[in-house]
Design a protein around this motif. Structure first.
Motif, PDB file in Angstrom:
ATOM      1  N   PHE A  74       6.625  -2.873 -15.471  1.00 26.58           N
ATOM      2  CA  PHE A  74       5.425  -1.425 -15.514  1.00 26.58           C
ATOM      3  C   PHE A  74       4.141  -1.841 -16.250  1.00 26.58           C
ATOM      4  N   TYR A  75       4.576  -2.180 -17.606  1.00 24.27           N
ATOM      5  CA  TYR A  75       3.480  -2.082 -18.284  1.00 24.27           C
ATOM      6  C   TYR A  75       2.976  -2.961 -18.433  1.00 24.27           C
ATOM      7  N   LEU A  76       3.148  -4.484 -18.072  1.00 25.45           N
ATOM      8  CA  LEU A  76       2.573  -6.043 -18.147  1.00 25.45           C
ATOM      9  C   LEU A  76       2.009  -6.474 -16.963  1.00 25.45           C
ATOM     10  N   ALA A  77       2.696  -6.288 -15.788  1.00 20.92           N
ATOM     11  CA  ALA A  77       2.072  -6.335 -14.702  1.00 20.92           C
ATOM     12  C   ALA A  77       0.418  -6.144 -13.922  1.00 20.92           C
ATOM     13  N   THR A  78       0.145  -7.160 -13.257  1.00 21.08           N
ATOM     14  CA  THR A  78      -1.200  -6.987 -13.206  1.00 21.08           C
ATOM     15  C   THR A  78      -1.558  -7.904 -11.981  1.00 21.08           C
ATOM     16  N   GLY A  79      -2.552  -7.464 -11.407  1.00 25.94           N
ATOM     17  CA  GLY A  79      -2.751  -9.146  -9.743  1.00 25.94           C
ATOM     18  C   GLY A  79      -2.664  -9.563 -10.061  1.00 25.94           C
ATOM     19  N   ALA A  80      -3.293 -10.717 -11.532  1.00 27.88           N
ATOM     20  CA  ALA A  80      -3.353 -12.102 -11.941  1.00 27.88           C
ATOM     21  C   ALA A  80      -2.096 -12.517 -12.317  1.00 27.88           C
ATOM     22  N   ASN A  81      -1.292 -11.715 -12.722  1.00 32.94           N
ATOM     23  CA  ASN A  81       0.137 -11.702 -13.298  1.00 32.94           C
ATOM     24  C   ASN A  81       1.227 -10.798 -13.133  1.00 32.94           C
ATOM     25  N   PRO A  82       1.486 -10.190 -11.380  1.00 34.21           N
ATOM     26  CA  PRO A  82       2.651  -9.366 -11.364  1.00 34.21           C
ATOM     27  C   PRO A  82       3.689  -9.540 -11.384  1.00 34.21           C
ATOM     28  N   LEU A  83       4.236 -10.249 -12.434  1.00 32.33           N
ATOM     29  CA  LEU A  83       5.708 -10.186 -12.986  1.00 32.33           C
ATOM     30  C   LEU A  83       6.710  -9.999 -11.609  1.00 32.33           C
ATOM     31  N   ASP A  84       6.990 -10.272 -10.385  1.00 31.18           N
ATOM     32  CA  ASP A  84       7.592 -10.478  -9.193  1.00 31.18           C
ATOM     33  C   ASP A  84       7.578  -8.975  -8.303  1.00 31.18           C
ATOM     34  N   VAL A  85       6.236  -8.089  -9.477  1.00 29.96           N
ATOM     35  CA  VAL A  85       6.471  -6.891  -8.791  1.00 29.96           C
ATOM     36  C   VAL A  85       5.818  -6.658  -7.396  1.00 29.96           C
ATOM     37  N   HIS A  86       6.163  -6.201  -6.457  1.00 27.80           N
ATOM     38  CA  HIS A  86       4.611  -5.952  -4.805  1.00 27.80           C
ATOM     39  C   HIS A  86       3.768  -4.363  -5.278  1.00 27.80           C
ATOM     40  N   ARG A  87       4.711  -3.262  -6.099  1.00 25.03           N
ATOM     41  CA  ARG A  87       4.392  -1.856  -6.253  1.00 25.03           C
ATOM     42  C   ARG A  87       4.509  -1.411  -8.130  1.00 25.03           C
ATOM     43  N   ARG A  88       3.170  -0.761  -8.174  1.00 22.68           N
ATOM     44  CA  ARG A  88       3.503   0.029  -9.543  1.00 22.68           C
ATOM     45  C   ARG A  88       3.327   1.288  -8.909  1.00 22.68           C
ATOM     46  N   ARG A  89       4.549   1.632  -8.606  1.00 25.61           N
ATOM     47  CA  ARG A  89       3.862   3.307  -8.576  1.00 25.61           C
ATOM     48  C   ARG A  89       4.071   4.632  -9.938  1.00 25.61           C
ATOM     49  N   HIS A  90       3.114   5.082 -10.054  1.00 19.20           N
ATOM     50  CA  HIS A  90       3.110   6.687 -10.899  1.00 19.20           C
ATOM     51  C   HIS A  90       3.612   7.905 -10.439  1.00 19.20           C
ATOM     52  N   ILE A  91       4.311   8.864 -10.788  1.00 19.92           N
ATOM     53  CA  ILE A  91       5.030   9.261 -10.392  1.00 19.92           C
ATOM     54  C   ILE A  91       4.892  10.596 -11.782  1.00 19.92           C
ATOM     55  N   LYS A  92       4.112  11.667 -10.796  1.00 18.68           N
ATOM     56  CA  LYS A  92       3.743  12.777 -11.893  1.00 18.68           C
ATOM     57  C   LYS A  92       4.574  13.545 -11.564  1.00 18.68           C
ATOM     58  N   THR A  93       4.817  14.258 -12.216  1.00 18.34           N
ATOM     59  CA  THR A  93       6.545  15.976 -11.652  1.00 18.34           C
ATOM     60  C   THR A  93       5.891  17.033 -12.550  1.00 18.34           C
ATOM     61  N   ARG A  94       6.124  18.742 -12.130  1.00 15.52           N
ATOM     62  CA  ARG A  94       5.972  19.583 -13.025  1.00 15.52           C
ATOM     63  C   ARG A  94       7.649  20.263 -12.433  1.00 15.52           C
ATOM     64  N   MET A  95       7.676  20.099 -13.852  1.00 13.96           N
ATOM     65  CA  MET A  95       9.455  20.464 -13.646  1.00 13.96           C
ATOM     66  C   MET A  95      10.174  19.935 -13.055  1.00 13.96           C
ATOM     67  N   ARG A  96      10.790  20.591 -11.803  1.00 14.72           N
ATOM     68  CA  ARG A  96      11.395  20.088 -10.939  1.00 14.72           C
ATOM     69  C   ARG A  96      10.985  18.928  -9.165  1.00 14.72           C
ATOM     70  N   LYS A  97       9.441  19.425  -9.705  1.00 12.49           N
ATOM     71  CA  LYS A  97       8.848  19.017  -8.420  1.00 12.49           C
ATOM     72  C   LYS A  97       7.603  17.884  -8.929  1.00 12.49           C
TER      73      LYS A  97
END
Length: 766
Positions: A118-141
């Motif tokens: 989640f912290y090290l994967a990049t386009g040049a070295n994706p570490l088998d990660v296709h997509r990194r998603r950042h999720i912002k929550t406020r309380m339960r939403k």
């Protein structure tokens, strides 16, 4: 995995939070069943503890854990990794398992090895990660989602990071950087960058130095490293504790919520002035006096001060014993004192030998008067015992070899010109005057390493305390034996029946009723000068004096330390010029240097100005590279000295209008704190100032030293020429002052600007 599934994961995490988070973190609660524990915690959350819980954990500890629980309510799940093979992992502040699905991982702790992509994967070295998603929550939403597609060949609507091997989570990162400050540092688990992650997860052993310019996230990295180490080495570090040393109380208050929000509360946070139990150093002294005390030369001063208290008198000592005078000639006194010095024991530990020598000489004098030939060994022992009880003998003993505490030694040294002169022949008269003070003057931070060093030289004669403890143990065991004896009074008992005394001994029974210390390792360490920590983290480490380093190294015999700082920001006269100078005496070259090179806090416009000041410093360091522009040009305005207070007050009001709900830091020369503070308070009555200003106030007025490690949306620097002149390290201080802002920087000056600041945009006085 769809966004709907993200919502389900967040909701499940919330549902599990009441059981899993508390069950996993409230380690002191020894409930016998998970359901019973959850019920206990839910009932306790209202503020009261059940009777069973009170037996297991102190109210103070439980309240700390509840504070941790509340902090996590801000949002557990913040990210997701979608792998090339279709697998998906949600990342969060803690690890949670789905109890309804055979304990499948529901949320992966950000510190787990599997979360590193989640912290090290990049386009040049994706570490088998296709997509990194950042999720912002406020309380339960879920309120926002940001996707980074790391597979550049993928055909979807995601966004590829435009920085390639640079920033990760760029949108989330920049949003966090541009947000208004709150007066409290927050965790950065959602925005940790690759260079930061490598430092956070470095090995526990050895000394790791994190050199980084302003705004590179040194402090945040250090705090997250503490959380990571506690997660990875839980057993050892919970037992030995982690010490975090900060430059002042304002700074510690600023960072105080970070570790609880990460689920960690078993850390001792302190300033150098608080590392000697029983002393809180609040006194002030000149930087020159602190530098003298911080030099390793003061180790010799302390040794000389101790030796000075072991000087035999030049005049005879007369003691009246049974109405007969006993005279200790100067030669006798020299022999008595010599006995203690020859032993090479610590001062207080040598006192019994000195006392024995004194009593032997006095006993010999009494025997000579009575007729030695008529006295046997028993008579001589009686004479010694009678002499020992005499007040005049005890007074003579205190004169020849007094019991000394570190506090007494230093108070006497700094309040007596003659003692100070004898202990400091290498100092000038002017330097000694800097050290002299009243006996009841408050301790200063520079005194604390000296108190600790003095204790190492004096030692503690704990024979009486050990004897009292042995007596208490004997009494407890005697009482326990009495209980067992009572149980043995039944003469009609079946001899084949097992009785209490067959199952437990008096010693075991007494031990069961010994008082149990329920304090955490951090709480015990705070009261124990000899405590050694599993790991030590020092922030603003460049400011520590050589004597301060001796204290810290005694607290870390394993040399497991993380030191974060910036040589270019060294302000204290006794501070570091190089890391090798600091560490060489303790670990030679067996330490590792890492560098943070990206400036997340300071906008490019401000850093360009600060870089001109940095170029004039002898450290030869390269300024960190800023990741963003603010769109606000740093400015300067010249005003008349007589108008400075009024102009500052007016400017504060204008800047507050510009930054909205943000925080404004006003950094002034130390000599002007009182006068300028009054002017600011007239227009902003809630402004914070003083020794430990409250950072949650919208306006904070402080000196450069108080501003170290802090950040504000806007900063006003007053009279930079005076800041330069206040200290031989004035350029370092000015560099610190210029780099506290995240958005706006303004400079008010009464004298011409230093050449390094001529790049500021000049504006006319209103």
């Amino acid at each position: 995995m769809s966004t709907d599934e993200d919502l389900r994961t967040v909701e499940l995490a919330r549902e599990q939070e009441h059981v899993s988070m508390l069950y996993g973190r409230l380690d002191a609660l020894r409930a016998r069943a998970k359901t019973g524990l959850a019920k206990t915690l839910r009932e306790s959350a209202g503020g009261s503890l059940s009777a069973g819980t009170e037996r297991d954990v102190s109210a103070a500890h439980f309240n700390r854990q509840l504070a941790q629980y509340s902090a996590v309510e801000a949002g557990l799940c913040f990210g997701r990794l979608d792998y090339d093979n279709g697998e998906a992992r949600h990342i969060g502040l803690i690890g949670i398992f789905d109890e309804d699905n055979e304990y499948e991982p529901l949320l992966m702790d950000w510190r787990a090895p599997a979360a590193r992509p989640f912290y090290l994967a990049t386009g040049a070295n994706p570490l088998d990660v296709h997509r990194r998603r950042h999720i912002k929550t406020r309380m339960r939403k879920v309120v926002d989602i940001d996707d980074e597609v790391l597979d550049i060949t993928a055909d979807n609507k995601g966004r590829q990071s435009r920085h390639g091997d640079g920033l990760t989570g760029e949108t989330v990162l920049l949003a966090a950087l541009n947000a208004s400050r709150t007066g409290r540092m927050k965790d950065i688990v959602q925005t940790i960058q690759g260079e930061q992650d490598r430092i956070i997860r470095a090995d526990l052993s050895g000394v790791l130095v994190v050199q980084g310019g302003p705004g590179t996230g040194k402090t945040a990295v250090a705090l997250h490293r503490a959380a990571y180490l506690l997660y990875t080495h839980r057993d050892m570090l919970t037992r030995r504790g982690v010490l975090i040393v900060g430059p002042n109380q304002t700074f510690l208050h600023y960072i105080g919520e970070v570790l609880p929000s990460l689920g960690e509360t078993s850390v001792l946070m302190a300033t150098m002035g608080e590392l000697y139990p029983g002393v809180t150093a609040t006194g002030q002294e000149s930087p020159e006096a602190a530098a003298i005390k911080g030099s390793l030369d003061f180790l010799g001063v302390l040794k000389a001060a101790v030796k000075d208290r072991q000087q035999p008198p030049e005049e005879p000592i007369e003691i009246l014993f049974e109405r007969q005078p006993l005279v200790l000639k100067p030669a006798d006194c020299r022999g008595i004192v010599s006995r203690g010095r020859r032993s090479r024991r610590l001062h207080n530990l040598a006192r019994p030998l000195v006392e024995r020598e004194l009593l032997e000489r006095l006993t010999s004098k009494v025997a000579g008067k009575l007729g030695r030939e008529f006295l046997d060994r028993g008579d001589l022992a009686d004479i010694r015992a009678e002499l020992r009880a005499e007040d005049e003998v005890r007074a003579a003993m205190d004169q020849l070899w007094p019991v000394l505490t570190p506090e007494q030694l230093l108070r006497d040294l700094f309040s007596d010109p003659d003692r100070l002169e004898r202990a400091t022949p290498h100092l000038s008269e002017a330097e000694r005057k800097l050290l002299l003070r009243e006996p009841d003057a408050p301790w200063t931070p520079a005194d604390v390493p000296l108190l600790d060093e003095a204790m190492e030289l004096l030692g503690v004669d704990d024979r009486a305390e050990k004897a009292r403890e042995r007596k208490r143990q004997e009494q407890r065991r005697a009482y326990a034996q009495g209980v067992l004896d009572i149980l043995d009074l039944d003469d009609d008992a079946d001899p084949e029946m097992l009785m209490a005394y067959n199952l437990i001994s008096a010693e075991q029974l007494a031990d069961r009723y010994d008082e149990v210390d329920t304090r955490t390792a951090a709480e015990r360490a705070a009261t124990d000068r000899t405590w050694t920590f599993g790991h030590i983290i020092v922030d603003e480490a460049q400011e520590l004096s050589p004597m301060a380093w001796r204290l810290l190294m005694r607290r870390s015999p394993s040399r497991s330390m993380t030191l974060v700082g910036d040589i270019a920001q060294t302000g204290d006269l006794a501070g570091a010029n190089s890391w090798q100078d600091v560490l060489g005496p303790y670990v030679a070259e067996r330490w590792k240097l890492t560098q943070l090179t990206v400036n997340y806090r300071t906008p490019r416009e401000i850093m360009d100005i600060a870089a001109e000041v940095l170029a004039e410093l002898p450290a030869g360091l390269t300024p960190p590279s800023s990741v963003r522009d603010s769109g606000h040009a740093p400015w300067s305005r010249r005003v008349d000295r007589g108008e400075l207070a009024k102009q500052l007050a007016d400017t504060v009001l204008r800047e507050l209008a510009e930054i909205g709900e943000g925080r404004l830091g006003v950094i002034v020369p130390a000599a002007g704190l009182a006068e300028l503070g009054e002017a600011v308070l007239e227009v902003v009555p809630g402004a914070a100032l003083g020794e430990s200003p409250e950072l949650e106030n919208q306006v904070v007025l402080m000196s450069t030293r108080q501003a170290k490690g802090l950040e504000f949306d806007g900063v006003l620097v007053v009279d930079p020429a005076e800041i330069l002149a206040e200290s031989p390290r004035g350029a370092n201080d000015l560099y610190v002052a210029l780099t506290r802002a995240t958005q706006r920087l303004g400079v008010l000056h009464t004298a011409p600007l230093p050449p390094a600041l001529r790049g500021l945009t000049q504006v006319e006085a209103s």
